[in-house]
Scaffold this motif. Structure first.
Motif, PDB file in Angstrom:
ATOM      1  N   UNK A  30       0.823  -1.217   0.000  1.00  0.00           N
ATOM      2  CA  UNK A  30       0.000   0.000   0.000  1.00  0.00           C
ATOM      3  C   UNK A  30       0.854   1.263   0.000  1.00  0.00           C
ATOM      4  N   UNK A  31       0.287   2.327  -0.589  1.00  0.00           N
ATOM      5  CA  UNK A  31       1.046   3.566  -0.785  1.00  0.00           C
ATOM      6  C   UNK A  31       1.396   4.292   0.511  1.00  0.00           C
ATOM      7  N   UNK A  32       0.750   3.928   1.620  1.00  0.00           N
ATOM      8  CA  UNK A  32       1.059   4.633   2.862  1.00  0.00           C
ATOM      9  C   UNK A  32       2.340   4.131   3.520  1.00  0.00           C
ATOM     10  N   UNK A  33       2.996   3.161   2.885  1.00  0.00           N
ATOM     11  CA  UNK A  33       4.254   2.650   3.420  1.00  0.00           C
ATOM     12  C   UNK A  33       5.452   3.147   2.633  1.00  0.00           C
ATOM     13  N   UNK A  34       6.583   2.504   2.827  1.00  0.00           N
ATOM     14  CA  UNK A  34       7.809   2.903   2.130  1.00  0.00           C
ATOM     15  C   UNK A  34       8.769   1.718   2.078  1.00  0.00           C
ATOM     16  N   UNK A  50      19.673  -5.483   1.362  1.00  0.00           N
ATOM     17  CA  UNK A  50      18.381  -6.150   1.383  1.00  0.00           C
ATOM     18  C   UNK A  50      17.269  -5.116   1.440  1.00  0.00           C
ATOM     19  N   UNK A  51      16.157  -5.435   0.770  1.00  0.00           N
ATOM     20  CA  UNK A  51      15.042  -4.496   0.652  1.00  0.00           C
ATOM     21  C   UNK A  51      13.911  -4.919   1.582  1.00  0.00           C
ATOM     22  N   UNK A  52      13.415  -3.956   2.349  1.00  0.00           N
ATOM     23  CA  UNK A  52      12.292  -4.191   3.251  1.00  0.00           C
ATOM     24  C   UNK A  52      11.182  -3.194   2.942  1.00  0.00           C
ATOM     25  N   UNK A  53       9.950  -3.647   3.147  1.00  0.00           N
ATOM     26  CA  UNK A  53       8.804  -2.744   3.033  1.00  0.00           C
ATOM     27  C   UNK A  53       8.284  -2.464   4.433  1.00  0.00           C
ATOM     28  N   UNK A  54       8.119  -1.190   4.760  1.00  0.00           N
ATOM     29  CA  UNK A  54       7.565  -0.792   6.043  1.00  0.00           C
ATOM     30  C   UNK A  54       6.190  -0.183   5.801  1.00  0.00           C
ATOM     31  N   UNK A  84      10.096  -3.529  -8.732  1.00  0.00           N
ATOM     32  CA  UNK A  84       8.931  -3.365  -7.851  1.00  0.00           C
ATOM     33  C   UNK A  84       9.063  -2.076  -7.044  1.00  0.00           C
ATOM     34  N   UNK A  85      10.258  -1.779  -6.598  1.00  0.00           N
ATOM     35  CA  UNK A  85      10.499  -0.547  -5.842  1.00  0.00           C
ATOM     36  C   UNK A  85      10.247   0.672  -6.731  1.00  0.00           C
TER      37      UNK A  85
END
Length: 251
Positions: A30-34, A50-54, A84-85
Protein backbone atom coordinates in the motif's frame (compact mmCIF):
# COMPACT_ATOMS: atom_id res chain seq x y z
CA UNK A 1 -30.92 19.38 -7.10
CA UNK A 2 -28.89 17.65 -9.81
CA UNK A 3 -26.65 19.90 -11.89
CA UNK A 4 -24.36 19.09 -14.83
CA UNK A 5 -20.63 19.14 -14.26
CA UNK A 6 -18.66 22.05 -15.64
CA UNK A 7 -15.91 21.50 -18.20
CA UNK A 8 -13.30 21.91 -15.45
CA UNK A 9 -15.03 19.26 -13.30
CA UNK A 10 -15.27 16.88 -16.27
CA UNK A 11 -11.54 17.31 -16.89
CA UNK A 12 -10.62 16.70 -13.24
CA UNK A 13 -12.84 13.63 -13.08
CA UNK A 14 -11.36 12.23 -16.31
CA UNK A 15 -7.88 12.70 -14.84
CA UNK A 16 -9.00 10.91 -11.68
CA UNK A 17 -10.27 7.93 -13.66
CA UNK A 18 -6.97 7.74 -15.55
CA UNK A 19 -5.07 7.85 -12.27
CA UNK A 20 -7.17 5.01 -10.88
CA UNK A 21 -6.13 2.22 -13.23
CA UNK A 22 -5.47 -1.23 -11.80
CA UNK A 23 -1.78 -0.90 -12.61
CA UNK A 24 -1.47 2.15 -10.36
CA UNK A 25 -2.24 0.23 -7.16
CA UNK A 26 -0.23 -2.53 -5.56
CA UNK A 27 -2.27 -4.61 -3.09
CA UNK A 28 0.91 -6.10 -1.62
CA UNK A 29 2.54 -2.75 -0.89
CA UNK A 30 0.00 0.00 0.00
CA UNK A 31 1.05 3.57 -0.78
CA UNK A 32 1.06 4.63 2.86
CA UNK A 33 4.25 2.65 3.42
CA UNK A 34 7.81 2.90 2.13
CA UNK A 35 10.75 0.77 1.01
CA UNK A 36 14.01 0.66 2.93
CA UNK A 37 17.30 -0.74 1.63
CA UNK A 38 19.65 -1.94 4.34
CA UNK A 39 23.33 -2.50 3.48
CA UNK A 40 24.69 -6.02 3.45
CA UNK A 41 27.25 -7.30 5.89
CA UNK A 42 30.04 -5.53 4.07
CA UNK A 43 28.23 -2.23 4.63
CA UNK A 44 29.89 -0.77 1.54
CA UNK A 45 27.22 -0.80 -1.16
CA UNK A 46 23.44 -0.70 -1.05
CA UNK A 47 23.37 -2.81 -4.21
CA UNK A 48 24.43 -5.78 -2.11
CA UNK A 49 21.90 -5.02 0.61
CA UNK A 50 18.38 -6.15 1.38
CA UNK A 51 15.04 -4.50 0.65
CA UNK A 52 12.29 -4.19 3.25
CA UNK A 53 8.80 -2.74 3.03
CA UNK A 54 7.57 -0.79 6.04
CA UNK A 55 3.81 -0.30 6.15
CA UNK A 56 0.80 0.04 8.41
CA UNK A 57 -2.10 -2.27 9.14
CA UNK A 58 -5.26 -1.68 11.15
CA UNK A 59 -5.06 -2.58 14.82
CA UNK A 60 -7.19 -5.57 15.75
CA UNK A 61 -9.20 -3.56 18.27
CA UNK A 62 -9.51 -0.26 16.40
CA UNK A 63 -9.93 0.23 12.63
CA UNK A 64 -8.92 3.89 12.97
CA UNK A 65 -5.60 3.02 14.59
CA UNK A 66 -2.71 1.49 12.65
CA UNK A 67 0.25 -0.61 13.65
CA UNK A 68 3.55 -0.41 11.85
CA UNK A 69 5.10 -3.56 10.40
CA UNK A 70 8.10 -4.51 8.26
CA UNK A 71 8.29 -7.18 5.55
CA UNK A 72 11.36 -8.56 3.81
CA UNK A 73 11.09 -8.18 0.03
CA UNK A 74 14.38 -9.43 -1.38
CA UNK A 75 17.95 -8.57 -2.31
CA UNK A 76 18.81 -5.16 -3.72
CA UNK A 77 20.76 -6.74 -6.58
CA UNK A 78 17.61 -8.58 -7.76
CA UNK A 79 16.29 -6.66 -10.77
CA UNK A 80 12.71 -7.84 -10.22
CA UNK A 81 12.79 -6.49 -6.68
CA UNK A 82 14.17 -3.12 -7.74
CA UNK A 83 11.60 -2.93 -10.54
CA UNK A 84 8.93 -3.36 -7.85
CA UNK A 85 10.50 -0.55 -5.84
CA UNK A 86 10.56 1.74 -8.91
CA UNK A 87 6.90 0.94 -9.65
CA UNK A 88 6.03 1.75 -6.04
CA UNK A 89 7.65 5.19 -6.36
CA UNK A 90 5.56 5.87 -9.48
CA UNK A 91 2.43 4.78 -7.62
CA UNK A 92 3.18 7.15 -4.75
CA UNK A 93 3.67 10.04 -7.18
CA UNK A 94 0.31 9.31 -8.81
CA UNK A 95 -1.28 9.06 -5.37
CA UNK A 96 -0.24 12.63 -4.62
CA UNK A 97 -1.71 13.83 -7.93
CA UNK A 98 -4.88 11.84 -7.30
CA UNK A 99 -5.36 13.36 -3.85
CA UNK A 100 -4.93 16.85 -5.32
CA UNK A 101 -7.62 16.17 -7.93
CA UNK A 102 -9.99 14.77 -5.31
CA UNK A 103 -9.56 17.83 -3.09
CA UNK A 104 -10.32 20.03 -6.09
CA UNK A 105 -13.45 18.03 -6.95
CA UNK A 106 -14.68 18.14 -3.37
CA UNK A 107 -14.06 21.89 -3.38
CA UNK A 108 -16.45 22.23 -6.33
CA UNK A 109 -19.24 20.44 -4.46
CA UNK A 110 -18.71 16.80 -5.41
CA UNK A 111 -19.73 14.44 -2.57
CA UNK A 112 -17.24 12.56 -0.46
CA UNK A 113 -17.69 9.49 1.74
CA UNK A 114 -16.63 9.28 5.36
CA UNK A 115 -13.21 7.76 5.98
CA UNK A 116 -14.43 4.28 6.97
CA UNK A 117 -16.85 4.01 4.04
CA UNK A 118 -14.02 4.96 1.69
CA UNK A 119 -11.75 2.30 3.11
CA UNK A 120 -14.45 -0.38 2.92
CA UNK A 121 -15.32 0.35 -0.72
CA UNK A 122 -11.63 0.42 -1.60
CA UNK A 123 -11.09 -2.98 0.05
CA UNK A 124 -14.03 -4.47 -1.86
CA UNK A 125 -12.65 -3.06 -5.12
CA UNK A 126 -9.20 -4.50 -4.44
CA UNK A 127 -10.81 -7.90 -3.80
CA UNK A 128 -12.15 -7.86 -7.36
CA UNK A 129 -15.83 -7.87 -6.37
CA UNK A 130 -16.74 -5.19 -8.89
CA UNK A 131 -15.11 -7.16 -11.68
CA UNK A 132 -17.55 -9.98 -10.90
CA UNK A 133 -20.76 -8.08 -11.61
CA UNK A 134 -21.18 -6.45 -8.20
CA UNK A 135 -22.57 -2.93 -7.90
CA UNK A 136 -22.87 -0.34 -5.18
CA UNK A 137 -26.32 0.61 -3.94
CA UNK A 138 -27.72 3.34 -1.72
CA UNK A 139 -25.50 6.11 -0.33
CA UNK A 140 -22.33 4.69 -1.84
CA UNK A 141 -23.85 4.65 -5.32
CA UNK A 142 -25.00 8.26 -5.10
CA UNK A 143 -21.53 9.30 -3.93
CA UNK A 144 -19.66 7.40 -6.65
CA UNK A 145 -21.71 7.46 -9.83
CA UNK A 146 -22.43 11.16 -10.32
CA UNK A 147 -19.14 11.91 -12.04
CA UNK A 148 -19.61 9.06 -14.50
CA UNK A 149 -23.04 10.40 -15.38
CA UNK A 150 -21.66 13.91 -15.79
CA UNK A 151 -23.67 15.39 -12.95
CA UNK A 152 -23.24 16.52 -9.36
CA UNK A 153 -25.89 14.86 -7.22
CA UNK A 154 -27.77 16.88 -4.64
CA UNK A 155 -26.26 16.90 -1.15
CA UNK A 156 -29.54 15.55 0.21
CA UNK A 157 -29.29 12.41 -1.93
CA UNK A 158 -25.61 11.90 -1.14
CA UNK A 159 -25.89 12.50 2.58
CA UNK A 160 -25.63 9.32 4.64
CA UNK A 161 -28.91 8.38 6.28
CA UNK A 162 -27.17 6.87 9.32
CA UNK A 163 -24.60 8.09 11.80
CA UNK A 164 -22.55 4.90 11.41
CA UNK A 165 -20.97 3.85 8.09
CA UNK A 166 -23.19 1.57 6.01
CA UNK A 167 -22.15 0.17 2.62
CA UNK A 168 -24.78 -1.60 0.52
CA UNK A 169 -24.04 -3.62 -2.61
CA UNK A 170 -25.48 -6.36 -4.78
CA UNK A 171 -23.58 -9.44 -5.99
CA UNK A 172 -24.64 -12.21 -8.36
CA UNK A 173 -22.59 -15.06 -6.93
CA UNK A 174 -23.20 -16.12 -3.31
CA UNK A 175 -19.86 -17.91 -3.39
CA UNK A 176 -18.16 -14.49 -3.37
CA UNK A 177 -19.47 -13.71 0.13
CA UNK A 178 -16.34 -15.27 1.63
CA UNK A 179 -14.24 -12.83 -0.41
CA UNK A 180 -16.38 -9.97 0.92
CA UNK A 181 -15.69 -10.90 4.54
CA UNK A 182 -11.96 -11.38 3.90
CA UNK A 183 -11.77 -7.93 2.28
CA UNK A 184 -13.64 -6.27 5.15
CA UNK A 185 -11.38 -7.87 7.74
CA UNK A 186 -8.37 -6.27 6.07
CA UNK A 187 -9.91 -2.95 7.09
CA UNK A 188 -11.19 -4.03 10.48
CA UNK A 189 -10.53 -7.58 11.78
CA UNK A 190 -13.62 -7.38 14.00
CA UNK A 191 -16.02 -7.70 11.02
CA UNK A 192 -18.27 -10.75 11.34
CA UNK A 193 -21.35 -12.07 9.59
CA UNK A 194 -24.75 -11.57 11.15
CA UNK A 195 -25.60 -14.82 13.03
CA UNK A 196 -29.18 -14.60 11.76
CA UNK A 197 -28.07 -14.97 8.13
CA UNK A 198 -28.63 -18.42 6.65
CA UNK A 199 -27.51 -20.08 3.45
CA UNK A 200 -31.00 -19.74 2.01
CA UNK A 201 -31.38 -16.05 2.83
CA UNK A 202 -31.50 -13.46 0.09
CA UNK A 203 -28.96 -11.16 1.76
CA UNK A 204 -25.97 -11.13 4.07
CA UNK A 205 -24.92 -8.51 6.60
CA UNK A 206 -21.50 -7.94 8.12
CA UNK A 207 -20.85 -5.72 11.14
CA UNK A 208 -17.75 -4.50 12.92
CA UNK A 209 -17.26 -3.90 16.62
CA UNK A 210 -17.37 -0.15 15.96
CA UNK A 211 -20.80 -0.41 14.32
CA UNK A 212 -19.85 -0.18 10.63
CA UNK A 213 -22.11 -2.32 8.47
CA UNK A 214 -21.92 -3.85 5.00
CA UNK A 215 -25.17 -5.20 3.59
CA UNK A 216 -25.09 -7.56 0.59
CA UNK A 217 -28.07 -8.30 -1.62
CA UNK A 218 -27.89 -11.48 -3.73
CA UNK A 219 -29.12 -10.63 -7.22
CA UNK A 220 -30.93 -13.40 -9.12
CA UNK A 221 -28.71 -15.15 -11.65
CA UNK A 222 -29.93 -14.48 -15.18
CA UNK A 223 -28.35 -14.34 -18.61
CA UNK A 224 -28.30 -10.54 -18.42
CA UNK A 225 -25.42 -8.71 -16.81
CA UNK A 226 -26.11 -6.46 -13.84
CA UNK A 227 -26.04 -2.93 -15.20
CA UNK A 228 -26.79 0.59 -14.11
CA UNK A 229 -26.30 3.75 -16.23
CA UNK A 230 -22.76 3.87 -17.68
CA UNK A 231 -22.34 0.27 -16.48
CA UNK A 232 -20.64 1.14 -13.18
CA UNK A 233 -20.32 -2.61 -12.56
CA UNK A 234 -17.27 -2.27 -14.80
CA UNK A 235 -16.43 1.31 -13.99
CA UNK A 236 -17.34 3.11 -10.80
CA UNK A 237 -16.97 0.01 -8.69
CA UNK A 238 -13.56 -0.89 -10.00
CA UNK A 239 -10.22 0.59 -8.98
CA UNK A 240 -10.13 2.21 -12.42
CA UNK A 241 -12.83 4.82 -12.04
CA UNK A 242 -15.05 6.54 -9.49
CA UNK A 243 -13.74 4.45 -6.64
CA UNK A 244 -10.64 6.62 -7.08
CA UNK A 245 -12.73 9.23 -5.30
CA UNK A 246 -13.21 6.76 -2.45
CA UNK A 247 -9.53 5.81 -2.48
CA UNK A 248 -8.05 9.27 -2.27
CA UNK A 249 -10.47 11.44 -0.35
CA UNK A 250 -10.29 9.35 2.81
CA UNK A 251 -6.48 9.02 2.86
Amino acid sequence: MVRPLSLAQHTLFADLIEQGGDGLFDPDFPENGSFLIRPGRSGVSLSSGHVYYQGYRSAADDADRSKRFARYVGRADDLSVMDRVAQFQRIKAVRAERATNVRALIGTGMPRPDRITGRLVEALAKAGLFHSDAVLLGDGAYQAYGGLLGVCQSKTLCKAMNDRPIVTMAVRDRDRLGDVLDALRRVDPSFASNPSDTVSSAAATYRSASGAQVAIAIAPITNARIKTPADPARSAGTPGAASGLFRACHQ
